[in-house]
Write a protein that holds these residues in place. Structure first.
Motif, PDB file in Angstrom:
ATOM      1  N   ILE A  30       0.870  -1.180   0.000  1.00  9.31           N
ATOM      2  CA  ILE A  30       0.000   0.000   0.000  1.00  9.31           C
ATOM      3  C   ILE A  30       0.901   1.222   0.000  1.00  9.31           C
ATOM      4  O   ILE A  30       1.760   1.366   0.868  1.00  9.31           O
ATOM      5  CB  ILE A  30      -0.914   0.013   1.249  1.00  9.31           C
ATOM      6  N   TRP A  31       0.722   2.090  -0.984  1.00 12.09           N
ATOM      7  CA  TRP A  31       1.587   3.262  -1.115  1.00 12.09           C
ATOM      8  C   TRP A  31       0.935   4.551  -0.624  1.00 12.09           C
ATOM      9  O   TRP A  31       1.617   5.547  -0.451  1.00 12.09           O
ATOM     10  CB  TRP A  31       2.011   3.421  -2.574  1.00 12.09           C
ATOM     11  N   SER A  32      -0.367   4.530  -0.436  1.00 18.70           N
ATOM     12  CA  SER A  32      -1.035   5.776  -0.063  1.00 18.70           C
ATOM     13  C   SER A  32      -2.151   5.498   0.942  1.00 18.70           C
ATOM     14  O   SER A  32      -2.913   4.530   0.790  1.00 18.70           O
ATOM     15  CB  SER A  32      -1.614   6.458  -1.312  1.00 18.70           C
ATOM     16  N   ASN A  33      -2.224   6.343   1.963  1.00 16.73           N
ATOM     17  CA  ASN A  33      -3.311   6.286   2.946  1.00 16.73           C
ATOM     18  C   ASN A  33      -3.947   7.670   3.007  1.00 16.73           C
ATOM     19  O   ASN A  33      -3.244   8.685   2.983  1.00 16.73           O
ATOM     20  CB  ASN A  33      -2.777   5.893   4.321  1.00 16.73           C
ATOM     21  N   ARG A  34      -5.270   7.715   3.102  1.00 17.61           N
ATOM     22  CA  ARG A  34      -5.949   9.004   3.093  1.00 17.61           C
ATOM     23  C   ARG A  34      -7.006   9.085   4.191  1.00 17.61           C
ATOM     24  O   ARG A  34      -7.546   8.078   4.652  1.00 17.61           O
ATOM     25  CB  ARG A  34      -6.606   9.257   1.725  1.00 17.61           C
ATOM     26  N   SER A  35      -7.271  10.322   4.578  1.00 18.04           N
ATOM     27  CA  SER A  35      -8.335  10.603   5.542  1.00 18.04           C
ATOM     28  C   SER A  35      -9.089  11.817   5.018  1.00 18.04           C
ATOM     29  O   SER A  35      -8.867  12.262   3.892  1.00 18.04           O
ATOM     30  CB  SER A  35      -7.738  10.862   6.930  1.00 18.04           C
ATOM     31  N   GLY A  36      -9.971  12.373   5.828  1.00 16.92           N
ATOM     32  CA  GLY A  36     -10.729  13.552   5.401  1.00 16.92           C
ATOM     33  C   GLY A  36     -11.985  13.197   4.632  1.00 16.92           C
ATOM     34  O   GLY A  36     -12.353  13.885   3.680  1.00 16.92           O
TER      35      GLY A  36
END
Length: 799
Positions: A504-510
């Motif tokens: 996994i290269w990207s984690n996001r929130s918001g």
């Protein structure tokens, strides 16, 4: 006198060849294991020692708390650089922003290669402490400059002078070689940094990085620092601890904590739990250090046991020497001298064993350890090692043998004593306690690995190949290449993704969604994919439907995994919307059209992370994912894929990875530990058995006449075997009952580090105990049966 001591020692060794072979062989094996482990431990402890500024270099880490759980890592936001430069530079000698280490295509004339490296600011050579072989130390001062390590320069230019040459990077821009630096050692954190390019170039060619200059929520970068000489890591950490909160009030919800993570801890103490440092590979250094110490102890125990067991053979020698005036101290010196001779001889053999096995060990341990022939420190430590081992192995026999009373010995009334065998019994119990504990530990390690390997991974990794697409040449060509590859017959499906299948290269929130709890802080894995992603991976849709090219609205659709459904608290997820909570610049809401089965993308020992698979609108792919044609061989398919690839991308080297091999790498570290533990356990058992074999031989020899009398009186072979074996079997059974609780306590603690772990079962311990008993029976039986079958006439005849 010393010459006489050596002569006597040599004659004793030569006279008792079987005893000598067992003693020297056991010691040599134990010392070889200890030497190899010592070299491995030294390699681990000397990680990054090439860097003379190691104690002053650090990486900026941050901890963030999501829903009560704190995660820690090196990803930081770009605005942090300005904050540090504006208010904290008196604490730093150097500060360097860096990209992550990525592969790039480098081309010069007809030569095109793929190498890994970083985009870094101009002070990078100082922090990395690299040795410049050619060109300028300030080699990334200009925006179109590049520094290469020696191996990369050799691969690109051969014998040509590299300085001043222009190379093409990713078919996108040209860079001039300004410096060549020495390859960093294998045991260095920056070992895979094969080139350095300017940070300014990284910013100029990536619009998203320019936009990240004021984005505190975009943690996509790294920062390395070298602290000033007049300060400490702790002092600087205390000053920067809350800088992010002071500059951006929005970050307070995550309770962000910044700190300096020193280079000296990068390799061995890199694990964090709930925001606190929680060890790392240092546990393996301790583990193998303890194993090495115990294996050497086992070899020393053999020496002690066999020396004291044969004490009666040398009782008359001691008596005569004492009667003609030898002092006890002289006898102690003599026996210690013999011990030193045996240990020195064993050490020479051990060195030969280590030299012969080092290449195989390096391949197994994934190391580049060389024997330190020219190291004075090594030979100094070796001399100390020999001396300590000689004292450890020879002290008890020397003190024991020198204590005999000459009157008793010479009158023939000397007896070893009722409890003289007790120390030997205790040492045998210690030997097999260690061996049984090693067996249990190795079995549990391998069980944990197999437990994780057998875990459902959620997709079909067999026959799945991924190709990196880092060059601009790939932009806008997916549809064409998919059609070409499928028409070639080599693949049955192909897709793109913004991350490899195994990571996994990207984690996001918001994000907000219907039913989101008040104050809930989300953390979702984010992967952009083409519509064929699930089909190419054979990823199962458990609810709803897959992406489809027939629905234009799918450009704003999303697939989520089963873990995300539970994480987000969604009862009926299909048709629900996930919205951006940025009110000033919101993205279009994402409609959930399907739920996919959980797939393991990170550690197989951890729970699957909640994730989103989003339609790739802008072609931001990093990989082609190809499902090979199962009706043809893999090699045949790869050959066809390479031909088609070269037709469309003649200037790019053909690279590919089998996903099953990439997934197998997730177990590599544990498997190496398990394999090495297994080998060391086998050697520990072998050493213990050598000692047991020697003791059984001596007991059989000592009781030759007794065996003869018993046979004349009608004793069977079984009766004699039972007489000689039962004492040793009792000792091994005692060892088992001591080893089991120790092994349970240690291995249960080790397993607690894995959320997804095997349950300890009684049969593991029972199997280890049976194995130890079986090995003991086999070892003892050889000599016992041999003695039982001997002709009693020979043993009873007059001497």
């Amino acid at each position: 006198m010393l010459k006489n001591y050596i002569k006597i020692a040599w004659r004793n060794l030569a006279k008792n060849k079987g005893y000598t072979i067992i003693n020297v062989g056991g010691l040599a094996l134990g010392m070889a294991v200890t030497l190899i482990i010592g070299l491995w431990v030294q390699d681990e402890l000397s990680y990054n020692n090439y860097n003379t500024k190691k104690d002053k270099v650090a990486q900026i880490f941050q901890s963030q708390t999501f829903n009560g759980e704190t995660g820690t890592g090196p990803a930081i936001p770009r605005p942090l650089e300005k904050a540090f430069r504006d208010g904290y530079m008196d604490n730093f000698e150097y500060l360097v922003m860096s990209s992550w280490t990525t592969s790039q295509y480098l081309k010069y004339k007809e030569t095109s290669i793929s190498r890994e490296g970083n985009f870094m600011q101009r002070e990078a050579p100082e922090i990395l402490d690299i040795k410049i072989l050619k060109g300028e130390r300030d080699g990334v001062r200009e925006i179109n400059s590049i520094m290469l390590n020696e191996s990369t320069a050799k691969a690109l230019f051969g014998d040509e002078e590299p300085i001043g040459k222009v190379i093409e990077v990713n078919s996108q821009y040209d860079m001039m070689v300004t410096a060549v630096y020495e390859d960093l050692p294998f045991n260095a954190s920056f070992n895979d940094t094969e080139f350095i390019m300017p940070w300014d170039k990284y910013v100029s060619v990536n619009e998203w990085i320019k936009n990240a200059e004021d984005q505190w929520g975009n943690n996509s970068f790294q920062m390395f620092v070298q602290i000033a000489d007049n300060t400490t890591m702790e002092s600087v950490t205390s000053k920067i601890l809350e800088v992010k909160q002071k500059l951006n009030e929005n970050s307070r919800e995550f309770n962000t904590q910044l700190f300096l993570f020193p280079m000296k801890d990068w390799h061995l103490r890199s694990n964090f739990e709930n925001g606190k440092q929680a060890g790392g590979r240092i546990k393996y250094v301790w583990l193998f250090g303890i194993i090495g110490g115990f294996v050497l102890l086992l070899a020393c125990i053999n020496f002690m046991n066999l020396s004291t067991a044969r004490s009666e053979k040398r009782a008359k020698e001691v008596g005569i020497r004492k009667s003609i005036g030898s002092q006890r101290s002289q006898l102690i010196n003599q026996f210690l001298g013999e011990s030193f001779l045996v240990v020195s001889f064993a050490f020479l053999i051990a060195v030969l064993i280590v030299v012969a096995s080092l290449n195989g060990f390096n391949n197994l341990a994934r190391k580049e350890i060389s024997f330190p022939w020219s190291s004075l420190a090594f030979w100094g430590v070796s001399l100390l090692f020999i001396t300590v081992t000689a004292l450890l192995a020879g002290s008890y026999p020397a003190l024991y043998l020198s204590s005999f009373r000459p009157v008793d010995v010479l009158k023939g009334t000397f007896k070893a004593g009722k409890h003289s065998g007790l120390p030997r019994k205790i040492l045998v119990v210690v030997q097999f306690t260690v061996s049984v504990a090693f067996i249990i530990g190795t079995v549990i390690v391998m069980q944990q690995i197999n437990f994780a390997k057998n875990r459902p991974i959620g997709y079909d990794k067999e026959g799945l190949v991924q190709i990196p697409t880092m060059s601009q040449d790939f932009t806008g060509k997916f549809e064409l290449m998919r059609e070409e590859f499928i028409n070639s017959g080599a693949i049955v499906e192909m897709s793109t993704s913004s991350a490899p299948t195994t990571n996994i290269w990207s984690n996001r929130s918001g994000f907000v969604w219907e039913g989101k709890p008040e104050g809930f802080q989300e953390d979702l894995a984010w992967t952009e994919v083409s519509p064929e992603y699930a089909k190419s991976l054979n990823l199962k849709i458990v609810e709803g439907r897959d992406f489809s090219r027939e629905f234009p609205s799918d450009s704003n659709a999303v697939l989520i995994n089963e873990s995300a459904v539970k994480y987000m608290g969604l009862k009926n997820p299909i048709g629900k919307f996930i919205k951006d909570d940025d009110e000033e610049d919101p993205s279009p809401p994402l409609k959930i059209i399907g739920v996919v089965q959980d797939m393991i993308a990170q550690s197989p020992y951890e729970p699957v992370k909640q994730g989103m698979y989003v339609f790739d609108k802008y072609g931001n792919s990093s990989y082609y994912n190809m499902r090979l044609n199962p009706s043809q061989s893999a090699s045949q398919n790869i050959a066809v894929i390479e031909r088609v690839f070269k037709e469309h991308f003649p200037n790019i080297p053909f690279q590919y990875d089998f996903v099953d091999e990439e997934y197998a790498e997730k177990f590599a570290s544990e498997e190496r530990i398990g394999t090495l533990s297994g080998i060391f356990t086998a050697l520990a058992i072998l050493i213990s058995c050598l000692g047991l074999f020697g003791l059984t031989s001596f007991v059989a020899e000592q009781r030759t006449k007794e065996i003869g009398v018993r046979k004349v009186l009608g004793a069977s072979v079984f009766n004699v075997w039972n007489m000689l074996s039962k004492d040793f079997l009792k000792l091994v059974i005692i060892s088992c009952f001591i080893a089991v609780p120790i092994a349970y306590y240690v291995m249960n603690g080790w397993l607690q580090e894995y959320p997804y772990r095997v349950i300890l079962k009684w049969w593991i311990f029972g199997l280890a105990m049976l194995g130890a008993l079986a090995v003991t029976v086999l070892t003892v039986s050889f000599q016992a049966i041999r003695a039982a079958k001997s002709n009693p006439v020979k043993s009873l005849r007059t001497e």
